[in-house]
Design a protein around this motif. Structure first.
Motif, PDB file in Angstrom:
ATOM      1  N   ASN A 246       0.754  -1.105  -0.067  1.00 22.05           N
ATOM      2  CA  ASN A 246       0.063   0.056   0.180  1.00 22.05           C
ATOM      3  C   ASN A 246       0.974   1.293  -0.042  1.00 22.05           C
ATOM      4  O   ASN A 246       1.662   1.495   0.952  1.00 22.05           O
ATOM      5  N   ALA A 247       0.679   2.045  -1.042  1.00 21.56           N
ATOM      6  CA  ALA A 247       1.431   3.284  -1.162  1.00 21.56           C
ATOM      7  C   ALA A 247       1.232   4.233  -0.008  1.00 21.56           C
ATOM      8  O   ALA A 247       2.460   4.698   0.505  1.00 21.56           O
ATOM      9  N   ARG A 248       0.387   4.347   0.303  1.00 21.10           N
ATOM     10  CA  ARG A 248      -0.014   5.369   1.386  1.00 21.10           C
ATOM     11  C   ARG A 248       0.664   4.939   2.804  1.00 21.10           C
ATOM     12  O   ARG A 248       1.461   5.791   3.507  1.00 21.10           O
ATOM     13  N   THR A 249       1.056   3.639   2.833  1.00 20.32           N
ATOM     14  CA  THR A 249       1.625   2.862   4.263  1.00 20.32           C
ATOM     15  C   THR A 249       3.014   3.242   3.936  1.00 20.32           C
ATOM     16  O   THR A 249       3.815   3.565   5.071  1.00 20.32           O
ATOM     17  N   VAL A 250       3.531   2.812   2.784  1.00 21.65           N
ATOM     18  CA  VAL A 250       4.833   2.865   2.604  1.00 21.65           C
ATOM     19  C   VAL A 250       5.453   4.416   2.391  1.00 21.65           C
ATOM     20  O   VAL A 250       6.544   4.596   3.118  1.00 21.65           O
ATOM     21  N   GLU A 251       4.678   5.332   1.691  1.00 22.59           N
ATOM     22  CA  GLU A 251       5.621   6.581   1.572  1.00 22.59           C
ATOM     23  C   GLU A 251       4.926   7.639   2.669  1.00 22.59           C
ATOM     24  O   GLU A 251       5.718   8.776   2.992  1.00 22.59           O
ATOM     25  N   ALA A 252       3.780   7.542   3.231  1.00 28.15           N
ATOM     26  CA  ALA A 252       3.227   8.543   4.154  1.00 28.15           C
ATOM     27  C   ALA A 252       3.046   8.053   5.621  1.00 28.15           C
ATOM     28  O   ALA A 252       3.059   9.049   6.535  1.00 28.15           O
ATOM     29  N   GLY A 253       3.507   6.989   5.893  1.00 26.48           N
ATOM     30  CA  GLY A 253       3.370   6.351   7.206  1.00 26.48           C
ATOM     31  C   GLY A 253       4.935   6.349   7.843  1.00 26.48           C
ATOM     32  O   GLY A 253       5.815   6.913   7.444  1.00 26.48           O
ATOM     33  N   PRO A 254       4.905   5.409   9.106  1.00 27.29           N
ATOM     34  CA  PRO A 254       6.347   5.228   9.582  1.00 27.29           C
ATOM     35  C   PRO A 254       7.230   4.553   8.890  1.00 27.29           C
ATOM     36  O   PRO A 254       6.648   3.900   7.926  1.00 27.29           O
ATOM     37  N   ARG A 255       8.445   4.414   8.886  1.00 28.72           N
ATOM     38  CA  ARG A 255       9.350   3.947   8.019  1.00 28.72           C
ATOM     39  C   ARG A 255       8.942   2.204   7.974  1.00 28.72           C
ATOM     40  O   ARG A 255       9.112   1.590   8.941  1.00 28.72           O
ATOM     41  N   MET A 256       8.734   1.737   6.828  1.00 28.56           N
ATOM     42  CA  MET A 256       8.503   0.432   6.528  1.00 28.56           C
ATOM     43  C   MET A 256       9.755  -0.385   5.764  1.00 28.56           C
ATOM     44  O   MET A 256      10.546   0.480   5.199  1.00 28.56           O
ATOM     45  N   TYR A 257       9.514  -1.517   5.322  1.00 32.45           N
ATOM     46  CA  TYR A 257      10.690  -2.431   4.675  1.00 32.45           C
ATOM     47  C   TYR A 257      10.693  -1.572   3.309  1.00 32.45           C
ATOM     48  O   TYR A 257      11.803  -1.580   2.764  1.00 32.45           O
ATOM     49  N   LEU A 258       9.593  -1.365   2.569  1.00 32.51           N
ATOM     50  CA  LEU A 258       9.432  -1.128   1.509  1.00 32.51           C
ATOM     51  C   LEU A 258       9.727   0.589   1.138  1.00 32.51           C
ATOM     52  O   LEU A 258       9.333   1.372  -0.056  1.00 32.51           O
ATOM     53  N   THR A 259       9.873   1.315   2.308  1.00 33.00           N
ATOM     54  CA  THR A 259       9.890   2.726   2.235  1.00 33.00           C
ATOM     55  C   THR A 259      11.361   3.066   1.449  1.00 33.00           C
ATOM     56  O   THR A 259      12.316   2.063   2.088  1.00 33.00           O
ATOM     57  N   GLY A 260      11.342   4.027   0.792  1.00 31.73           N
ATOM     58  CA  GLY A 260      12.861   4.518   0.236  1.00 31.73           C
ATOM     59  C   GLY A 260      13.670   5.138   1.241  1.00 31.73           C
ATOM     60  O   GLY A 260      13.278   5.580   2.373  1.00 31.73           O
ATOM     61  N   LYS A 261      14.892   5.598   1.087  1.00 26.76           N
ATOM     62  CA  LYS A 261      15.860   6.145   1.769  1.00 26.76           C
ATOM     63  C   LYS A 261      15.416   7.619   2.150  1.00 26.76           C
ATOM     64  O   LYS A 261      15.793   7.960   3.473  1.00 26.76           O
ATOM     65  N   GLU A 262      14.598   8.305   1.230  1.00 25.30           N
ATOM     66  CA  GLU A 262      14.070   9.635   1.796  1.00 25.30           C
ATOM     67  C   GLU A 262      12.861   9.433   2.060  1.00 25.30           C
ATOM     68  O   GLU A 262      11.782   8.677   1.343  1.00 25.30           O
ATOM     69  N   PRO A 263      12.250  10.222   3.041  1.00 32.52           N
ATOM     70  CA  PRO A 263      10.899  10.465   3.418  1.00 32.52           C
ATOM     71  C   PRO A 263       9.909  10.475   2.286  1.00 32.52           C
ATOM     72  O   PRO A 263      10.405  11.415   1.324  1.00 32.52           O
ATOM     73  N   GLY A 264       8.839   9.819   2.121  1.00 27.84           N
ATOM     74  CA  GLY A 264       7.963   9.826   1.165  1.00 27.84           C
ATOM     75  C   GLY A 264       8.328   9.247  -0.203  1.00 27.84           C
ATOM     76  O   GLY A 264       7.402   9.535  -1.219  1.00 27.84           O
TER      77      GLY A 264
END
Length: 451
Positions: A246-264
């Motif tokens: 879920n993009a909202r969870t990955v990009e806008a939430g707390p840091r997850m495994y699939l979140t990139g190095k930069e916020p968002g």
């Protein structure tokens, strides 16, 4: 049961009765039935017919809804009046999205095959008879469930949308026990549209043999093991991860495994799992035959989430997509879900394993850490030690602590795909095509008393 023309006439009538800025009507109805047996004796043969119509009306930025199970003119008018009152009394919602405009171009799916539509108590009883005959021959006691679902869903709105889907499916789930209760084995297949895929004799032989072979398990120390998860535990393990796309969870939430190095940002385009892992929503899949209707009535499209270990796409809901100025994803990750398999059989996977565990079943799975997707659960109904490419014998059950993020990074072999429910239940939506998988370093944390 509930033809397209019948529901088109019904939804048109309701939409014409509704006096509002916008209106949406949803229908669900059909048959849910099943046969249960225990100790090799049928205990329950049930059938339930149900139907419901839900109307949502919009007046400016306000919305309200009401439902009815009766479709005569008076009941429909009462539903319309209640929805209008609810809308007038509701709060303003400035984030209300416009209705999806139709008609949509849906992928054709024939999901109500005659063999499944006509799969009644006599056919289910015959499957049970064949199963009990196998159990009697092998000296085990069988307890199981043959579910059948024949359902119709429909969504229509004042913008011209009309989305209709009808399906019939069944399954066969069996647990066999030895007469002293010390041996247990499981086998099954669920959510199939083609009844010919269900072989009650073969499944009963598998469950019975596991029950007999699981007696007198040896003790093993907890630790990290190579495991071969059969399709059922692999499906349950996979289901723990689908929300991670879920993009909202990955990009806008707390840091997850699939979140990139930069916020968002996300890791789309990066390798995140074993190269053996390809996960997709295969709309129109000829085995699953699941609904081609996507979110809010949009036309679902095939989409690859992970390809050979590389993250390809994330799911964007309509609201978050609008905020990010991106196209919404009409397909949700668990829709027509396929974990691509191979031609490798479980037996071949066993032969290529030096030492490990063959896992039949997971149960009582519970989350531990949402950020890392760490979960805990237990094995049961047949756990076997593999040594030098052969089954060396049964072992006592374990409690495990593991994240699917770690597990699918450590996939070293993948088997043949089988229709299997991903959740705890065996009827309703939730079937995926899932193969057996071999994973390295699966953490068994303690001994479990389960049989």
């Amino acid at each position: 049961m509930y033809s397209r023309d019948e529901l088109k006439a019904l939804t048109d009538k309701v939409l014409n009765m509704a006096k509002a800025d916008a209106a949406e009507v949803e229908f669900t109805g059909g048959e849910r039935s099943g046969t249960r047996w225990a100790n090799s004796t049928i205990t329950t043969n049930l059938i339930q017919f149900d139907q419901q119509l839900t109307l949502t009306l919009r007046i400016g930025n306000k919305s309200g809804n009401a439902s009815t199970r009766e479709f005569d003119d008076e009941s429909l008018q009462i539903m319309v009046d209640e929805a209008q009152t609810a809308a007038k009394n509701s709060r303003e919602n400035t984030t209300l999205l416009p209705l999806v405009r139709g008609p949509q171009d849906y992928i054709p799916v024939d999901a109500a095959l005659p063999s499944a539509v006509n799969f009644g108590p006599a056919e289910r009883a015959e499957m049970v008879r064949k199963s009990v005959a196998v159990c009697d021959k092998k000296g085990t006691l069988g307890s199981g469930y043959v579910p059948k679902t024949y359902q119709t869903t429909c969504t229509a709105n004042s913008e011209g949308l009309f989305a209709y889907y009808q399906y019939a499916e069944a399954g066969f789930i069996l647990t066999c026990r030895t007469s002293d209760g010390r041996g247990s084995g499981w086998a099954g297949i669920t959510g199939v549209k083609d009844i010919s895929l269900i072989d009650p004799v073969r499944l009963s032989e598998i469950a019975s043999d596991k029950a007999l072979n699981s007696q007198k398990p040896r003790a093993l120390e907890p630790g990290r093991y190579t495991v071969i998860l059969e399709s059922r535990p692999a499906a349950r393990f996979l289901s723990l991860m689908t929300n991670a796309f879920n993009a909202r969870t990955v990009e806008a939430g707390p840091r997850m495994y699939l979140t990139g190095k930069e916020p968002g940002t996300s890791r789309v385009g990066e390798k995140v799992f074993s190269e053996l892992v390809t996960i997709k929503s295969d709309i129109g899949n000829p085995v699953l035959r699941q609904t081609p209707i996507g979110v809010d009535g949009m036309a679902a499209k095939p989409i690859t989430w992970v390809e050979k270990g590389v993250l390809k796409n994330l799911y964007y809901d309509r609201q978050y997509a609008a905020r990010q100025k991106k196209d919404a994803t009409p397909t949700v990750p668990n829709q027509s879900l396929v974990l691509e398999g191979s031609d490798t059989s479980v037996e071949q996977m066993i032969k290529s394993t030096r030492r490990g565990l063959l896992v039949t079943f997971f149960w009582y799975i519970r989350p531990v850490d949402p950020a890392t997707l760490l979960n805990t659960g237990m094995t049961r109904d047949g756990l076997f030690l593999i040594e030098n490419g052969e089954i060396a014998g049964p072992v006592q059950n374990f409690r495990w602590n593991m994240s699917p993020i770690v597990g699918f990074n450590n996939v070293s072999a993948i088997g043949q795909s089988t229709p299997m429910h991903t959740g705890e239940s065996y009827d309703g939506p939730g079937t995926a095509l899932v193969p057996a998988v071999r994973m390295e370093d699966f953490y068994m944390t303690s001994v479990s008393p389960a049989v």
